[in-house]
Every structure is written in C-alpha cells, then in structure tokens.
Design a protein around this motif. Structure first.
Motif, PDB file in Angstrom:
ATOM      1  N   PRO A  30     -41.150 -25.038 -18.890  1.00  0.00           N
ATOM      2  CA  PRO A  30     -41.375 -23.836 -18.064  1.00  0.00           C
ATOM      3  C   PRO A  30     -40.211 -22.854 -17.998  1.00  0.00           C
ATOM      4  O   PRO A  30     -40.416 -21.642 -18.125  1.00  0.00           O
ATOM      5  N   HIS A  31     -38.976 -23.336 -17.803  1.00  0.00           N
ATOM      6  CA  HIS A  31     -37.875 -22.360 -17.679  1.00  0.00           C
ATOM      7  C   HIS A  31     -37.663 -21.602 -18.987  1.00  0.00           C
ATOM      8  O   HIS A  31     -37.225 -20.458 -18.992  1.00  0.00           O
ATOM      9  N   ARG A  32     -38.022 -22.236 -20.121  1.00  0.00           N
ATOM     10  CA  ARG A  32     -37.886 -21.538 -21.406  1.00  0.00           C
ATOM     11  C   ARG A  32     -38.927 -20.434 -21.540  1.00  0.00           C
ATOM     12  O   ARG A  32     -38.661 -19.378 -22.116  1.00  0.00           O
ATOM     13  N   VAL A  33     -40.124 -20.689 -21.029  1.00  0.00           N
ATOM     14  CA  VAL A  33     -41.155 -19.639 -21.071  1.00  0.00           C
ATOM     15  C   VAL A  33     -40.658 -18.412 -20.314  1.00  0.00           C
ATOM     16  O   VAL A  33     -40.756 -17.279 -20.796  1.00  0.00           O
ATOM     17  N   ILE A  34     -40.095 -18.656 -19.128  1.00  0.00           N
ATOM     18  CA  ILE A  34     -39.607 -17.520 -18.320  1.00  0.00           C
ATOM     19  C   ILE A  34     -38.462 -16.810 -19.045  1.00  0.00           C
ATOM     20  O   ILE A  34     -38.398 -15.578 -19.096  1.00  0.00           O
ATOM     21  N   ARG A  35     -37.570 -17.578 -19.655  1.00  0.00           N
ATOM     22  CA  ARG A  35     -36.445 -16.955 -20.381  1.00  0.00           C
ATOM     23  C   ARG A  35     -36.962 -16.131 -21.567  1.00  0.00           C
ATOM     24  O   ARG A  35     -36.475 -15.023 -21.830  1.00  0.00           O
ATOM     25  N   LEU A  36     -37.941 -16.674 -22.283  1.00  0.00           N
ATOM     26  CA  LEU A  36     -38.487 -15.948 -23.442  1.00  0.00           C
ATOM     27  C   LEU A  36     -39.221 -14.675 -23.003  1.00  0.00           C
ATOM     28  O   LEU A  36     -39.219 -13.673 -23.715  1.00  0.00           O
ATOM     29  N   ILE A  37     -39.824 -14.734 -21.826  1.00  0.00           N
ATOM     30  CA  ILE A  37     -40.439 -13.506 -21.278  1.00  0.00           C
ATOM     31  C   ILE A  37     -39.343 -12.472 -21.015  1.00  0.00           C
ATOM     32  O   ILE A  37     -39.470 -11.298 -21.362  1.00  0.00           O
ATOM     33  N   GLN A  38     -38.235 -12.928 -20.408  1.00  0.00           N
ATOM     34  CA  GLN A  38     -37.121 -11.993 -20.150  1.00  0.00           C
ATOM     35  C   GLN A  38     -36.604 -11.374 -21.450  1.00  0.00           C
ATOM     36  O   GLN A  38     -36.213 -10.211 -21.491  1.00  0.00           O
ATOM     37  N   LEU A  39     -36.628 -12.177 -22.517  1.00  0.00           N
ATOM     38  CA  LEU A  39     -36.102 -11.693 -23.802  1.00  0.00           C
ATOM     39  C   LEU A  39     -37.121 -10.855 -24.578  1.00  0.00           C
ATOM     40  O   LEU A  39     -36.809 -10.296 -25.618  1.00  0.00           O
ATOM     41  N   GLY A  40     -38.377 -10.853 -24.092  1.00  0.00           N
ATOM     42  CA  GLY A  40     -39.402 -10.066 -24.783  1.00  0.00           C
ATOM     43  C   GLY A  40     -39.987 -10.763 -25.993  1.00  0.00           C
ATOM     44  O   GLY A  40     -40.533 -10.105 -26.880  1.00  0.00           O
ATOM     45  N   GLN A  41     -39.925 -12.087 -26.023  1.00  0.00           N
ATOM     46  CA  GLN A  41     -40.444 -12.835 -27.184  1.00  0.00           C
ATOM     47  C   GLN A  41     -41.953 -13.077 -27.034  1.00  0.00           C
ATOM     48  O   GLN A  41     -42.410 -14.205 -26.836  1.00  0.00           O
ATOM     49  N   ARG A  42     -42.682 -12.019 -27.120  1.00  0.00           N
ATOM     50  CA  ARG A  42     -44.115 -12.032 -26.822  1.00  0.00           C
ATOM     51  C   ARG A  42     -44.891 -13.032 -27.692  1.00  0.00           C
ATOM     52  O   ARG A  42     -45.669 -13.834 -27.190  1.00  0.00           O
ATOM     53  N   ALA A  70     -41.326  -6.665 -17.751  1.00  0.00           N
ATOM     54  CA  ALA A  70     -41.809  -5.601 -16.859  1.00  0.00           C
ATOM     55  C   ALA A  70     -43.323  -5.675 -16.720  1.00  0.00           C
ATOM     56  O   ALA A  70     -43.874  -5.514 -15.624  1.00  0.00           O
ATOM     57  N   GLU A  71     -43.996  -5.949 -17.833  1.00  0.00           N
ATOM     58  CA  GLU A  71     -45.470  -6.064 -17.815  1.00  0.00           C
ATOM     59  C   GLU A  71     -45.907  -7.241 -16.935  1.00  0.00           C
ATOM     60  O   GLU A  71     -46.804  -7.096 -16.097  1.00  0.00           O
ATOM     61  N   VAL A  72     -45.245  -8.385 -17.102  1.00  0.00           N
ATOM     62  CA  VAL A  72     -45.610  -9.578 -16.324  1.00  0.00           C
ATOM     63  C   VAL A  72     -45.330  -9.336 -14.840  1.00  0.00           C
ATOM     64  O   VAL A  72     -46.156  -9.663 -13.969  1.00  0.00           O
ATOM     65  N   GLU A  73     -44.205  -8.732 -14.531  1.00  0.00           N
ATOM     66  CA  GLU A  73     -43.873  -8.472 -13.124  1.00  0.00           C
ATOM     67  C   GLU A  73     -44.874  -7.499 -12.500  1.00  0.00           C
ATOM     68  O   GLU A  73     -45.320  -7.696 -11.368  1.00  0.00           O
ATOM     69  N   ALA A  74     -45.240  -6.460 -13.248  1.00  0.00           N
ATOM     70  CA  ALA A  74     -46.172  -5.468 -12.698  1.00  0.00           C
ATOM     71  C   ALA A  74     -47.557  -6.078 -12.481  1.00  0.00           C
ATOM     72  O   ALA A  74     -48.224  -5.802 -11.487  1.00  0.00           O
ATOM     73  N   ALA A  75     -47.992  -6.933 -13.414  1.00  0.00           N
ATOM     74  CA  ALA A  75     -49.352  -7.484 -13.336  1.00  0.00           C
ATOM     75  C   ALA A  75     -49.467  -8.617 -12.328  1.00  0.00           C
ATOM     76  O   ALA A  75     -50.522  -8.804 -11.713  1.00  0.00           O
ATOM     77  N   THR A  76     -48.400  -9.401 -12.161  1.00  0.00           N
ATOM     78  CA  THR A  76     -48.506 -10.599 -11.320  1.00  0.00           C
ATOM     79  C   THR A  76     -47.720 -10.494 -10.017  1.00  0.00           C
ATOM     80  O   THR A  76     -47.972 -11.258  -9.089  1.00  0.00           O
ATOM     81  N   GLY A  77     -46.747  -9.592  -9.979  1.00  0.00           N
ATOM     82  CA  GLY A  77     -45.867  -9.527  -8.808  1.00  0.00           C
ATOM     83  C   GLY A  77     -44.836 -10.638  -8.801  1.00  0.00           C
ATOM     84  O   GLY A  77     -44.080 -10.781  -7.832  1.00  0.00           O
ATOM     85  N   GLU A  78     -44.790 -11.440  -9.877  1.00  0.00           N
ATOM     86  CA  GLU A  78     -43.807 -12.538  -9.922  1.00  0.00           C
ATOM     87  C   GLU A  78     -42.479 -12.012 -10.492  1.00  0.00           C
ATOM     88  O   GLU A  78     -42.473 -11.428 -11.584  1.00  0.00           O
ATOM     89  N   PRO A  79     -41.373 -12.228  -9.767  1.00  0.00           N
ATOM     90  CA  PRO A  79     -40.090 -11.629 -10.166  1.00  0.00           C
ATOM     91  C   PRO A  79     -39.397 -12.399 -11.289  1.00  0.00           C
ATOM     92  O   PRO A  79     -38.347 -13.004 -11.086  1.00  0.00           O
ATOM     93  N   VAL A  80     -39.983 -12.372 -12.487  1.00  0.00           N
ATOM     94  CA  VAL A  80     -39.442 -13.203 -13.578  1.00  0.00           C
ATOM     95  C   VAL A  80     -38.009 -12.816 -13.947  1.00  0.00           C
ATOM     96  O   VAL A  80     -37.244 -13.650 -14.429  1.00  0.00           O
ATOM     97  N   ASN A  81     -37.648 -11.559 -13.705  1.00  0.00           N
ATOM     98  CA  ASN A  81     -36.277 -11.148 -14.045  1.00  0.00           C
ATOM     99  C   ASN A  81     -35.229 -11.746 -13.107  1.00  0.00           C
ATOM    100  O   ASN A  81     -34.040 -11.672 -13.384  1.00  0.00           O
TER     101      ASN A  81
END
Ligand code: SF4
Ligand code: SF4
Length: 208
Positions: free
Chosen positions: A58-70, A25-36
């Motif tokens: 790269p696809h793992r970074v996006i998946r880890l963002i979805q999972l909240g693995q900050r 949610a933080e990444v989407e709000a800050a960048t406008g990129e629809p990572v979800n």
C-alpha cells in the motif's frame, strides 16, 4: 514516456524518475484523500492483512501516485487485492483512506477499458452485486454459479461445495427481500454516478 518523466544519464543504466503531480492531484480532487501528505512511514503496509498477496504494497501505491506513475499503478494487482478493510486508514497518521483510493483506481481502470490485473476478483465482485441486485441480498449458490460462468472455473472447489451443501451451509433457494425496488434504485443511481464520472462505478454490468 507517460506519467512521471524518466531520464537516463548518459553511460548509466540507472533511471531517474522525475515526479509529476497530475495523478496525485487527480486522485486528491476525486476522492478528497490527501495522498500528497503521505511521508512514507509504512504503517499502512505494516497493518495490511493481505499485503503478502500484493505486487505493490500500500505505501508504494501511494508513493507511485505521488510520482505520477500512472501505468504502474493502474496495472497493479494491488488495486484489486485490497479487501477494503481500512486497517491502513486507522493506522495512517495522515488519515489517508487507501481503500477509497483503490476504489477510485478501479473505477478509472474500468472506465478506460483497461486491463484488470486480477480478473477473478472482478468476476467475484460482479457476481456478488448481480445477486444482490436480483434478490436484495446475497445468495451463495446463485453467486457461485455466476462466478464460475464468468471465471470459467467450473470444477474448482466442487468437493468443498458438495460438503457445504450436505451440511446445509448453502441454502438452495434464495431469500428475497421486500424492498427490492429500493435496491434497484440504488443500483440505478450508482450506474448514473459512474456514467457521469462522479463515482468509481464498478456497477453490476458486464464489461467483457
Ligand atoms: S484497506 Fe486495503 S490496503 Fe488498506 S489495510 Fe485493508 S486490504 Fe490493505
Ligand atoms: S500510513 Fe499513511 S503516511 Fe504512512 S506510508 Fe501509509 S499512507 Fe503514507
């Protein structure tokens, strides 16, 4: 525990990650990129020219963002290795600009005083930007000097540097553009945005 919750079943070594949506949610709000929207097709990774140098593709970074693995994401070398070529964005069926996400993550790491996993890449970025701030455009010898001081790699690539000098590939004197005032204003504005948290904001200043 931080980021996504992790649970271990009694008597089992397996760890289950329970997704937590704050980072996405933080990444989407800050960048406008629809990572979800990412559904893990891996087309981004398939087209990334530097994925072989990344600890997380790269696809793992996006998946880890979805999972909240900050912590895993912010400590990864991938954030710094990404060359911002945007090949992934061109291939992504969901129009996710991963370079934009990486820039945001870099800004988060720097703003929090976190560990830079690829310090030489960061040293190079700052040296390049410092040179542009000084002259209005890059000047390789100044940039290399700054980079070597920062990274303490004084004797690396000396022979190649000598050959390039001998062939006139490294101009001794910098070309200084007329509109340096405009460049300084751009840098000042970028620094203001970084301070206000509205930009990734690597800036040109030293953090160390
Ligand atoms: S923008 Fe970064 S992650 Fe995307 S393809 Fe280029 S190097 Fe890879
Ligand atoms: S190409 Fe887009 S949808 Fe496919 S894995 Fe990469 S980010 Fe996700």
């Amino acid at each position: 525990m931080s980021g996504a919750e992790q649970a271990t079943a009694p008597g089992s070594a397996a760890t289950t990650i329970l997704p937590e949506g704050r980072l996405a949610a933080e990444v989407e709000a800050a960048t406008g990129e629809p990572v979800n929207r990412c559904f893990g097709c891996k087309k981004c990774t398939g087209g990334c020219p530097v994925s072989m140098h990344m600890d997380l593709v790269p696809h793992r970074v996006i998946r880890l963002i979805q999972l909240g693995q900050r912590e895993t994401v912010l400590n990864s070398s991938t954030v710094w290795i990404c060359a911002s070529c945007r090949a992934c964005e061109a291939r992504c069926p969901n129009d996710i600009n991963i370079a934009h996400v990486m820039d945001y993550l870099k800004g988060r790491i720097l703003a929090a005083g976190g560990r830079v996993a690829e310090s030489k890449v960061y040293d190079f970025h700052r040296s390049f930007l410092n040179t542009v701030g000084l002259y209005g455009r890059a000047h390789e010898i100044t940039m290399i000097g700054m980079y070597k001081m920062r990274s303490r790699t004084y004797f690396d690539d000396l022979a190649m540097g000598g050959r390039m000098l001998a062939r006139g590939r490294l101009p001794i004197l910098p070309e200084i553009i007329r509109g340096r005032g405009q460049i300084r204003r751009i840098f000042r504005r970028a620094a203001e945005l970084a301070r206000s948290g509205r930009a990734g904001g690597e800036g040109t200043g030293d953090r160390r």
